[in-house]
Design a protein around this motif. Structure first.
Motif: not given
Length: 230
Positions: A7-30
């Motif tokens: 569960k911890i590994k899955r949680f950390l994986l989701w954090i990493v995925v969310a970080f890359f997805a949100s940052t890349i999306l914000s750069v694309i939008v801006l």
């Protein structure tokens, strides 16, 4: 125990995925959307509140075409002469700064941040010198160099950089320091603004010190050799 670790590994994986997805999306939008506010603007407002000062925030977004071409030449001449040549990092400048800082540790540390790095820091991050923040700066610099044009990087830089106490961007400094607009800034005024950028809260382009005027003259000379943005 294995279930918990899973569960911890899955949680950390989701954090990493969310970080890359949100940052890349914000750069694309801006890449297209104006940057109305930056983290530094909110930090400065917080400082003003904590110090009991009047809230001051002057910032007007204007397209690159409405900013005097001399201003981009001035900041390249002052901050990043190889802006059009590098891909986010000026390794020659980094090497020069490292050698100078090692040889002369008693002097003020010489930096080597490019306009791309400063844009990444201004738009996405907070001020500071920690290795964590520097790592994020490298990451966002790579993203904007990959996804934005050089003109877009310069446009965001000139609209978001701090240019005085509570003043951000070319149009605001043009109004408050020179009673004009960004498009009508003269070559001398642009060089004066660029001369204050190492510390725009200490150096004032409206009331330049002898040190700032000396830097202005040097920048005016450098501007003659800077290739303009197309």
């Amino acid at each position: 125990m294995k279930a918990l670790l899973h569960k911890i590994k899955r949680f950390l994986l989701w954090i990493v995925v969310a970080f890359f997805a949100s940052t890349i999306l914000s750069v694309i939008v801006l890449r297209w959307v104006p940057v109305w506010f930056t983290p530094l603007m909110f930090i400065r407002l917080g400082e003003q509140i904590s110090e009991g000062r009047e809230l001051t925030l002057h910032h007007h977004w204007v397209p690159y075409e409405e900013i005097s071409p001399s201003l981009s030449l001035a900041v390249m001449g002052s901050e990043d002469a190889r802006f059009l040549e590098h891909h986010g990092f000026d390794y020659k400048a980094i090497e020069h700064a490292a050698i100078r800082n090692i040889k002369h540790p008693e002097k003020r540390k010489l930096g080597a941040s490019t306009i791309s790095q400063q844009t990444a820091k201004n738009v996405f991050l907070w001020p500071g010198r920690s290795w964590v923040r520097k790592g994020f700066e490298v990451y966002f610099t790579v993203l904007i160099e990959l996804m934005w044009s050089k003109q877009r990087i310069m446009e965001v830089y000139l609209n978001s950089i701090e240019m005085g106490e509570g003043i951000y961007g070319a149009d605001a400094v043009a109004e408050w320091h020179f009673q004009t607009t960004a498009s009508k800034l003269t070559k001398a005024q642009c060089a004066l603004i660029a001369a204050t950028l190492p510390n725009p809260r200490k150096f004032n382009s409206a009331r330049p010190s002898s040190y700032v005027l000396k830097r202005q003259k040097r920048i005016l000379r450098e501007m003659r050799f800077v290739k303009p943005l197309e």
